[in-house]
Design a protein around this motif. Structure first.
Motif, PDB file in Angstrom:
ATOM      1  N   UNK A 113      26.577  40.573  48.601  1.00 51.26           N
ATOM      2  CA  UNK A 113      27.418  39.477  49.083  1.00 51.26           C
ATOM      3  C   UNK A 113      26.934  38.126  48.606  1.00 51.26           C
ATOM      4  N   UNK A 114      25.622  37.910  48.674  1.00 48.46           N
ATOM      5  CA  UNK A 114      25.073  36.610  48.278  1.00 48.46           C
ATOM      6  C   UNK A 114      25.085  36.432  46.765  1.00 48.46           C
ATOM      7  N   UNK A 115      24.664  37.466  46.027  1.00 50.75           N
ATOM      8  CA  UNK A 115      24.588  37.340  44.571  1.00 50.75           C
ATOM      9  C   UNK A 115      25.972  37.302  43.915  1.00 50.75           C
ATOM     10  N   UNK A 116      26.846  38.250  44.297  1.00 47.01           N
ATOM     11  CA  UNK A 116      28.174  38.301  43.666  1.00 47.01           C
ATOM     12  C   UNK A 116      29.033  37.117  44.094  1.00 47.01           C
ATOM     13  N   UNK A 117      28.850  36.654  45.328  1.00 44.89           N
ATOM     14  CA  UNK A 117      29.576  35.469  45.776  1.00 44.89           C
ATOM     15  C   UNK A 117      29.220  34.257  44.934  1.00 44.89           C
ATOM     16  N   UNK A 118      27.932  34.130  44.635  1.00 48.59           N
ATOM     17  CA  UNK A 118      27.458  33.014  43.810  1.00 48.59           C
ATOM     18  C   UNK A 118      27.952  33.144  42.374  1.00 48.59           C
ATOM     19  N   UNK A 119      27.804  34.352  41.808  1.00 46.06           N
ATOM     20  CA  UNK A 119      28.180  34.576  40.408  1.00 46.06           C
ATOM     21  C   UNK A 119      29.684  34.397  40.201  1.00 46.06           C
ATOM     22  N   UNK A 120      30.477  34.732  41.229  1.00 45.48           N
ATOM     23  CA  UNK A 120      31.935  34.608  41.087  1.00 45.48           C
ATOM     24  C   UNK A 120      32.377  33.154  40.957  1.00 45.48           C
ATOM     25  N   UNK A 121      31.590  32.225  41.511  1.00 42.76           N
ATOM     26  CA  UNK A 121      31.964  30.806  41.451  1.00 42.76           C
ATOM     27  C   UNK A 121      31.411  30.110  40.212  1.00 42.76           C
ATOM     28  N   UNK A 122      30.363  30.663  39.621  1.00 43.40           N
ATOM     29  CA  UNK A 122      29.718  29.984  38.498  1.00 43.40           C
ATOM     30  C   UNK A 122      30.646  29.777  37.299  1.00 43.40           C
ATOM     31  N   UNK A 123      31.457  30.771  36.879  1.00 39.23           N
ATOM     32  CA  UNK A 123      32.379  30.516  35.751  1.00 39.23           C
ATOM     33  C   UNK A 123      33.368  29.392  36.036  1.00 39.23           C
ATOM     34  N   UNK A 124      33.832  29.312  37.293  1.00 37.74           N
ATOM     35  CA  UNK A 124      34.775  28.247  37.663  1.00 37.74           C
ATOM     36  C   UNK A 124      34.108  26.881  37.493  1.00 37.74           C
ATOM     37  N   UNK A 125      32.849  26.797  37.915  1.00 37.65           N
ATOM     38  CA  UNK A 125      32.092  25.552  37.797  1.00 37.65           C
ATOM     39  C   UNK A 125      31.885  25.168  36.333  1.00 37.65           C
ATOM     40  N   UNK A 126      31.493  26.159  35.509  1.00 41.80           N
ATOM     41  CA  UNK A 126      31.211  25.884  34.098  1.00 41.80           C
ATOM     42  C   UNK A 126      32.464  25.471  33.335  1.00 41.80           C
ATOM     43  N   UNK A 127      33.595  26.094  33.674  1.00 43.52           N
ATOM     44  CA  UNK A 127      34.839  25.801  32.955  1.00 43.52           C
ATOM     45  C   UNK A 127      35.502  24.520  33.456  1.00 43.52           C
ATOM     46  N   UNK A 128      35.585  24.365  34.775  1.00 41.66           N
ATOM     47  CA  UNK A 128      36.335  23.234  35.349  1.00 41.66           C
ATOM     48  C   UNK A 128      35.557  21.924  35.348  1.00 41.66           C
ATOM     49  N   UNK A 129      34.245  21.987  35.585  1.00 40.90           N
ATOM     50  CA  UNK A 129      33.458  20.753  35.686  1.00 40.90           C
ATOM     51  C   UNK A 129      32.663  20.456  34.420  1.00 40.90           C
ATOM     52  N   UNK A 130      32.012  21.481  33.851  1.00 34.43           N
ATOM     53  CA  UNK A 130      31.332  21.257  32.572  1.00 34.43           C
ATOM     54  C   UNK A 130      32.333  21.122  31.432  1.00 34.43           C
ATOM     55  N   UNK A 131      33.499  21.756  31.607  1.00 35.63           N
ATOM     56  CA  UNK A 131      34.512  21.706  30.557  1.00 35.63           C
ATOM     57  C   UNK A 131      34.266  22.673  29.423  1.00 35.63           C
ATOM     58  N   UNK A 132      33.438  23.717  29.665  1.00 35.34           N
ATOM     59  CA  UNK A 132      33.165  24.690  28.614  1.00 35.34           C
ATOM     60  C   UNK A 132      34.385  25.581  28.389  1.00 35.34           C
ATOM     61  N   UNK A 133      34.646  25.971  27.148  1.00 32.74           N
ATOM     62  CA  UNK A 133      35.709  26.956  26.893  1.00 32.74           C
ATOM     63  C   UNK A 133      35.372  28.289  27.565  1.00 32.74           C
ATOM     64  N   UNK A 134      36.387  29.124  27.756  1.00 27.64           N
ATOM     65  CA  UNK A 134      36.189  30.408  28.424  1.00 27.64           C
ATOM     66  C   UNK A 134      35.155  31.259  27.695  1.00 27.64           C
TER      67      UNK A 134
END
Length: 271
Positions: free
Chosen positions: A126-147
């Motif tokens: 729950x803790x690890x997958x919950x964190x990992x599931x949000x990381x791509x959203x952060x990298x794409x939406x805020x860092x602006x990295x391509x998919x």
């Protein structure tokens, strides 16, 4: 995640699901021709119990998946789903406990080692997958990295996890498994601490280093916990124990992703 990033970037997103087809076909062929047939025995099938389990587990999954989108208990739909889930699960548990040939062997939870391992894997996933599931959203939406770039940043975590899974097996023969598990949890916490300091000003290094540490901890954790969860279970109950353990892991995933998504949504609203 890396392959998913490539598929999403270069193909239709539906190929994320289509790509499973060849692996399913290969698994089917291997299961038919490689796995030995087990001895068969007749037993009565509790059709009502199966229905209750389907409604209970299905409702719980629906509740966790859609709860945040619908506004949790402020939604009439979610309240109905939760009511059906609770009634179905309670009835199923009572029926199973009273049955002579239960679908699920709840007596396994009398085993202290098995029960603790189930709780630990649920909280961990729950803790690890919950964190990992949000990381791509952060990298794409805020860092602006391509998919695709986001997918590539997940490679270090995967590699370090694979290496840890390889090296932990011989280590388990020499070191107390509790020390290994404590070390793995420490590494996961350290990796999470590093990732907590990621911001839109930081470089690639933060998600790479955090992912490396976290991935190694996750790989170091999974093999011992799976092995030792069934260590004190009688051999004839391995299949039941394995099924319950797998469900605990899946339930932890669902709860974690749902909880983290809810926190993200509410913090967005507040800010």
């Amino acid at each position: 995640p890396t392959i998913g990033g490539y598929i999403t970037e270069n193909m239709n997103w539906r190929w994320i699901f289509y790509i499973n087809t060849p692996f399913c076909i290969a698994s089917f062929i291997l299961a038919m021709f490689v796995i030995d047939e087990t001895k068969r025995f007749k037993r009565s099938i509790d059709c009502i119990g199966i229905l209750l389990m389907v409604f209970g587990i299905g409702g719980l999954q629906l509740f966790l998946d859609q709860g945040n989108n619908k506004g949790w208990l402020s939604s009439e739909f979610i309240v109905i789903v939760l009511t059906i889930t609770v009634i179905s699960l309670l009835t199923f548990i009572i029926r199973t406990i009273r049955s002579k040939n239960p679908l699920v062997d709840f007596s396994l939870y009398k085993d202290r080692n098995f029960t603790i391992c189930n709780i630990v894997i649920m909280v961990f996933m729950g803790s690890m997958l919950g964190l990992i599931s949000l990381q791509p959203i952060f990298l794409e939406n805020l860092h602006g990295y391509p998919i695709l770039t986001t997918g590539l940043l997940f490679i270090p975590r995967g590699i370090s996890s694979a290496v840890a899974m390889i090296v932990v097996t011989p280590i388990m023969k020499k070191i107390d498994v509790r020390i290994i598990l404590i070390t793995s949890l420490f590494l996961c916490a350290l990796g999470s601490f590093v990732l907590a300091h990621d911001s839109i000003q930081t470089s690639y290094n933060v998600p790479i280093i955090g992912g490396l540490i976290q991935g190694f901890g996750m790989g170091l954790f999974m093999v011992p916990i799976v092995t030792y969860s069934l260590l004190t279970i009688p051999g004839n109950k391995y299949s039941n124990g394995s099924g319950l353990f797998s469900y605990s892991r899946m339930l932890g995933n669902s709860i974690g992703v749902s909880a983290f998504t809810t926190i993200l949504t509410r913090e967005n609203q507040i800010n």
